[in-house]
Design a protein around this motif. Structure first.
Motif, PDB file in Angstrom:
ATOM      1  N   TYR A 324       0.800  -1.104  -0.075  1.00 54.79           N
ATOM      2  CA  TYR A 324       0.071   0.049  -0.055  1.00 54.79           C
ATOM      3  C   TYR A 324       0.773   1.225  -0.027  1.00 54.79           C
ATOM      4  O   TYR A 324       1.081   1.916   0.914  1.00 54.79           O
ATOM      5  CB  TYR A 324      -1.063  -0.049   1.274  1.00 54.79           C
ATOM      6  CG  TYR A 324      -1.540  -1.404   1.155  1.00 54.79           C
ATOM      7  CD1 TYR A 324      -2.643  -1.723   0.215  1.00 54.79           C
ATOM      8  CD2 TYR A 324      -1.390  -2.318   2.421  1.00 54.79           C
ATOM      9  CE1 TYR A 324      -3.202  -3.116   0.329  1.00 54.79           C
ATOM     10  CE2 TYR A 324      -1.962  -3.493   2.507  1.00 54.79           C
ATOM     11  CZ  TYR A 324      -2.861  -3.985   1.354  1.00 54.79           C
ATOM     12  OH  TYR A 324      -3.354  -5.080   1.340  1.00 54.79           O
ATOM     13  N   ASP A 325       1.508   1.528  -1.189  1.00 56.40           N
ATOM     14  CA  ASP A 325       2.716   2.444  -1.111  1.00 56.40           C
ATOM     15  C   ASP A 325       2.479   3.839  -1.889  1.00 56.40           C
ATOM     16  O   ASP A 325       3.121   4.445  -1.990  1.00 56.40           O
ATOM     17  CB  ASP A 325       3.915   1.672  -2.102  1.00 56.40           C
ATOM     18  CG  ASP A 325       3.289   1.468  -3.382  1.00 56.40           C
ATOM     19  OD1 ASP A 325       2.085   1.684  -3.789  1.00 56.40           O
ATOM     20  OD2 ASP A 325       4.090   0.666  -4.193  1.00 56.40           O
ATOM     21  N   LEU A 327       0.598   4.316  -4.888  1.00 56.90           N
ATOM     22  CA  LEU A 327       0.595   4.400  -5.938  1.00 56.90           C
ATOM     23  C   LEU A 327      -0.564   3.757  -6.703  1.00 56.90           C
ATOM     24  O   LEU A 327      -1.119   3.992  -7.885  1.00 56.90           O
ATOM     25  CB  LEU A 327       1.858   3.273  -6.848  1.00 56.90           C
ATOM     26  CG  LEU A 327       3.040   4.035  -6.586  1.00 56.90           C
ATOM     27  CD1 LEU A 327       4.327   3.082  -7.312  1.00 56.90           C
ATOM     28  CD2 LEU A 327       3.384   5.086  -7.212  1.00 56.90           C
ATOM     29  N   ARG A 328      -0.965   2.622  -5.602  1.00 54.76           N
ATOM     30  CA  ARG A 328      -2.312   1.880  -6.039  1.00 54.76           C
ATOM     31  C   ARG A 328      -3.520   2.233  -4.954  1.00 54.76           C
ATOM     32  O   ARG A 328      -3.154   2.610  -4.359  1.00 54.76           O
ATOM     33  CB  ARG A 328      -2.139   0.357  -6.363  1.00 54.76           C
ATOM     34  CG  ARG A 328      -1.272   0.185  -7.514  1.00 54.76           C
ATOM     35  CD  ARG A 328      -0.671  -1.117  -7.381  1.00 54.76           C
ATOM     36  NE  ARG A 328       0.507  -1.231  -6.137  1.00 54.76           N
ATOM     37  CZ  ARG A 328       1.551  -1.114  -6.688  1.00 54.76           C
ATOM     38  NH1 ARG A 328       2.047  -1.388  -8.032  1.00 54.76           N
ATOM     39  NH2 ARG A 328       2.786  -1.036  -5.793  1.00 54.76           N
ATOM     40  N   TYR A 329      -4.685   1.653  -5.276  1.00 59.68           N
ATOM     41  CA  TYR A 329      -5.733   2.034  -4.548  1.00 59.68           C
ATOM     42  C   TYR A 329      -6.136   3.371  -4.253  1.00 59.68           C
ATOM     43  O   TYR A 329      -7.368   3.480  -3.347  1.00 59.68           O
ATOM     44  CB  TYR A 329      -5.545   0.941  -2.980  1.00 59.68           C
ATOM     45  CG  TYR A 329      -4.992  -0.113  -3.476  1.00 59.68           C
ATOM     46  CD1 TYR A 329      -5.413  -1.152  -3.901  1.00 59.68           C
ATOM     47  CD2 TYR A 329      -3.609  -0.488  -3.175  1.00 59.68           C
ATOM     48  CE1 TYR A 329      -4.955  -2.638  -4.463  1.00 59.68           C
ATOM     49  CE2 TYR A 329      -3.107  -1.642  -3.577  1.00 59.68           C
ATOM     50  CZ  TYR A 329      -3.554  -2.710  -3.991  1.00 59.68           C
ATOM     51  OH  TYR A 329      -2.942  -4.026  -4.221  1.00 59.68           O
TER      52      TYR A 329
END
Lengths: 472, 446
Positions: A324-325, A327-329
């Motif tokens: 969960y960096d 970049l996504r979600y």
């Protein structure tokens, strides 16, 4: 429908089956009422993240009944850490608050195929980090027996929903007590099987070497029946044991003259007196009825469980949350809650070069010693009887400012998790405040049949599955 | 003042993609060359929440084969670790690799009389691929996950090479070996073989290794690897001669300018925070695998074996480069024994028709060879085919008319390709006559 009627149907599968087979109620009316009660409960206990629409529930129910699936549509809820295809899955975190997966967890897939009907996704501590649901990124759930109290955690919403009779059972996950402790606080059975029994594919990972999929329910017979339906190998989870035999509940005749161990040091002032008196009540029950011998067991490393856990679990959690960096979600990392940040930092610290040997590696070694303590103990006794928790449900806000106090709540549930052995918490009655009291039975790997036999015998004597709070 | 002698110290790191059908930890197709972006993906190789790795057994087997071919010690019990770092091509935030217990270690590859030591051979997963593109006038970095999770094997040598030539001989031998045993395509253009060279230079009199190294990365051919190493050695010696310190660095190579250039300064040591992968139980290699792979023979030893079988040495050396799959040779041997074929004759036949049998089954070669024992002598067929070939190859005809006799042999080759073995002197004469006729007729026209 009246709540009494709903509860009759969710109380045991036998009740449900009988009523469905004899057309005693209207499925669509049931779906509507159930959802109404869930929404009503939500205003008081905030147990849910997602309540599915009645039409969708009804559709699944009808289909399962029509095709005579094993579960006949029996309605259940799931902790919101389980991936459900097409249904928002958040892990009670802001990071995933808009995440609608296009794939399914193995457990949800299996239950759907068996004809179970998912009705709701329940609230928990975000990512499973906590013992009260106060670490949910959305809201704290409340204990339906007393809304000033916590329902336990992390699977607090799950336990509350089953306690109110609004879920027949709940699929939850236990890393250090997340099934057993909330079940204990809500007067239910918290079933954490042997590590590696049920596939974890699609369970959003907290601490992978500890995470165990299990159930919260009312009746040990139903739980074992469901367990047999969903456990077993999965080509998507390499940690599931390949050869698992069906679990058979030991009949009373096989309980005779078994030996149960207990750890004398724990019956001291740190445990609430109600729980100690219940311990003696249950001990006497087994001794008097089954001639079971109680034996003092020394587990020299049991005390280190909590320390080891709070190295290993955050270490794995920090790794599992690395994806969960930002970049996504669609959510950036500043959306992580305090407890998540705390555990990410703890974990990174324990794994950092220079500290790795002193913390992570050391903790792995002590975990091995704890495991061996259990193995040694089970050479002398067939099972262990322990408290499930040191106290009954505590006040909301009582421990949320002091993480260490919160962590201490899992002192009895963590060591079995570290050893990977099954632990089942079960209700023994109520304390002076009217809050549920529970104990915990722990056995060797794959001894669920024995543990369930012991619990069934007790269950038949006090019928705790008939207990409900006043809510909703 | 005598000039100080310097000695290059070179170590190699080679990544090869295994040629398994499925990826390392999921069932997605592993082939990604020229595939439409993000076609072969699933929750596992996209690193989505709750997805878990499920190891590909065939990939582990092939890694074991590589370790055996490189004469490694084997860890029959090994594990995977998570290597953490942040990069957009790494969706989980970590790469699965074997850090603590590589599948193979302490091996060597023998080339002629030299044993080049191998430090480790381990299994890991490939990353996704970044594409930096301009889309609608905007500079974007796009991620293609087709490559994410493709089984990768890393082979690390000791710093045992002292020249670019040595390093390249090693790399070529390794490529051949892995192709021969069908574990990897080792195709540098497709990225299934990637090379890194660690280059440093020390005084010849120093026993100790230098305290720095320069990593040469992203070089995609043997030729450029050699050029880059050579350039780097010269560059470093120059610096040392000026008593300048050489920084620890990663450098790329520009083939046009024929020189290396700095890509990034290496931080002291990146802390990857290795964590035992809890989602994969300890790997215990089956005893049967360990037995089966015990006596794998490296290609260069196989060569000798084949020579001992009766293949002419000069022929088989060339053929081994061309027909680079062991199973092909095994099938050929079966046929040879079954049909009692003379290896010497077959060898020369194959040598003449190399390109014709490339990627063709061994059985077809044998069939054609046996048929070819009969010389095609049907004059009608010969005349017809000659006409056809003349028509199809105007360039060769022109060459011949311009006086190049070589063109006749080219046309003979085409003819043989079409109808098989013929009496060469006779057919050459026939072609020549036909072409001469053509010449006269065209002359008369002008």
């Amino acid at each position: 429908m009246k709540i009494k009627d709903i509860r009759h149907l969710t109380q045991s599968f036998a009740n449900w089956q009988k009523a469905v087979k004899s057309n005693q109620f209207d499925l669509s009316e049931f779906s509507r009422s159930l959802v109404d009660y869930m929404h009503q409960a939500q205003t008081k206990t905030q147990s849910y993240i997602t309540i599915l629409p009645p039409a969708e529930i009804n559709k699944k129910l009808q289909a399962a009944v029509k095709s005579n699936k094993p579960l006949l549509g029996w309605p259940f809820s799931m902790k919101d850490i389980f991936i459900t295809k097409g249904i928002k899955t958040t892990a009670s975190s802001k990071i995933l608050q808009d995440f609608v997966p296009n794939y399914d967890s193995t457990i949800h897939q299996r239950l759907s195929r068996l004809g179970g009907t998912l009705t709701a996704k329940t609230n928990s501590d975000a990512w499973g980090f906590g013992a009260s649901t106060e670490n949910s990124d959305f809201y704290s759930s409340k204990n339906p027996y007393d809304t000033n109290k916590v329902p336990g955690g992390s699977s607090g919403g799950s336990a509350a929903s089953v306690a109110m009779g609004l879920s027949a059972f709940d699929i939850a996950e236990d890393t250090g007590g997340s099934i057993r402790q909330p079940a204990a606080f809500c007067g239910l059975i918290g079933f954490k099987p042997t590590y590696g029994s049920i596939s974890r594919y699609g369970a959003i990972a907290f601490s992978s070497s500890l995470d165990t999929v299990g159930l919260i329910g009312r009746d040990i017979k139903d739980i074992v029946w469901l367990f047999n339906q969903v456990k077993g190998p999965d080509q998507k989870d390499a940690t599931v044991y390949p050869d698992q035999k069906p679990t058979k509940i030991y009949p009373a005749s096989r309980l005779k003259a078994k030996k149960i161990g207990y750890i004398p040091g724990f019956l001291d002032e740190n445990v609430q007196p109600d729980i100690i008196s219940h311990f003696h009540k249950v001990k006497d029950f087994y001794t008097n009825n089954f001639n079971i011998e109680f034996v003092e067991i020394n587990m020299p490393h049991f005390d280190y469980g909590l320390a080891v856990y709070y190295i290993l679990a955050p270490a794995e959690a920090s790794s599992n949350l690395a994806r969960y960096d930002g970049l996504r979600y669609g959510r950036s990392r500043d959306q992580f809650g305090h407890e998540a940040i705390r555990r990410i930092l703890l974990g990174n610290f324990a794994l950092a070069s220079g500290y790795y040997d002193a913390y992570y590696l050391k903790a792995l070694k002590v975990r091995r010693l704890i495991y061996q303590d259990f193995i040694q103990a089970f050479k002398k006794v067939d099972a262990l009887l322990l408290p499930a928790t040191p106290t009954t449900a505590f006040d909301l806000g009582e421990k949320s400012q002091d993480p260490l106090q919160m962590y201490l709540n899992d002192i009895f549930t963590i060591p079995p998790s570290l050893a990977g052995v099954p632990g089942i918490s079960f209700p023994t009655g109520f304390d002076s405040q009217g809050l549920p009291v529970s104990l915990q039975l722990v056995g060797p790997h794959f001894s669920e049949g024995l543990l369930a036999g012991l619990i069934l015998a007790w269950q038949q004597s006090i019928k705790p599955y008939l207990n409900y709070p006043n809510l909703p | 003042m005598t000039k100080i002698k310097y000695q290059p110290v070179i170590g190699l790191e080679i990544h090869v993609e295994l040629n398994t059908k499925a990826k390392m930890f999921c069932h997605c197709l592993a082939s990604h060359f020229q595939a439409k972006p993000n076609q072969n993906v699933c929750p596992v190789c996209l690193g989505l929440p709750g997805a878990m790795p499920y190891p590909n057994k065939l990939a582990l087997y092939k890694t074991l084969v590589i370790a055996r071919l490189l004469n490694c010690q084997i860890n029959p019990a090994s594990s995977f670790e998570r290597k953490h770092y942040f990069y957009p091509d790494l969706p989980k935030g970590y790469q699965l690799t074997q850090y603590i217990k590589p599948l193979g270690y302490n091996g060597y590859l023998q080339i002629e009389d030299i044993k080049y030591p191998i430090r480790r051979v381990h299994q890991e997963e490939d990353t996704a691929k970044l594409k930096h593109q301009i889309v609608n006038g905007q500079k974007l970095s796009l991620v293609d996950f087709n490559r994410s999770g493709v089984p990768l094997v890393e082979i690390v040598t000791e710093p045992a090479f002292s020249s670019a030539r040595q390093a390249v001989v090693f790399l070529k031998t390794l490529q051949k070996l892995l192709r021969f045993h069908q574990v990897s395509d080792c195709d540098m253009e497709k990225g299934s073989m990637r090379l890194e060279a660690n280059v440093s230079v020390k005084k010849a009199s120093d026993a100790k290794l230098p305290d720095y190294k320069v990593e040469l990365k992203n070089i995609n051919s043997f030729k450029f690897t050699a050029e880059a190493i050579d350039y780097e050695i010269k560059r470093q010696i120059k610096l040392l001669e000026k008593s300048k310190a050489i920084p620890q660095q990663t450098r790329g190579y520009d083939p046009k300018l024929k020189r290396t250039f700095p890509q990034r300064q290496k931080e002291e040591a990146h802390d990857y925070k290795y964590l035992l992968e809890p989602d994969i139980p300890p790997i215990h290699l089956p005893k049967s695998w360990l037995e089966e792979t015990k006596n794998l023979t490296p290609a260069n030893q196989l060569l000798q074996e084949w020579i001992n079988k009766g293949w002419p040495e000069s022929v088989v050396k060339i053929l081994f480069t061309h027909f680079d799959h062991l199973s092909w040779w095994r099938k050929l041997e079966e046929q040879i024994i079954k049909k009692q074929i003379d290896r010497k004759k077959l060898g020369h036949f194959l040598l003449k028709n190399k390109s014709r049998y490339y990627l063709k089954p061994a059985s077809q070669l044998v069939q054609d060879f046996l048929a070819g024992q009969h010389v095609v002598d049907d004059s009608k067929l010969l005349t017809q085919t000659i006409d056809q070939i003349i028509k199809d190859n105007p360039q060769a005809v022109e060459d011949f008319l311009a006086g190049k006799q070589q063109a006749l042999y080219f046309l003979l080759g085409r003819l043989r390709y079409k109808i098989g073995n013929v009496d060469a002197p006779k057919v050459i004469k026939m072609i020549k006559d036909r072409l001469t006729k053509l010449k006269t007729s065209s002359n008369s026209l002008t």
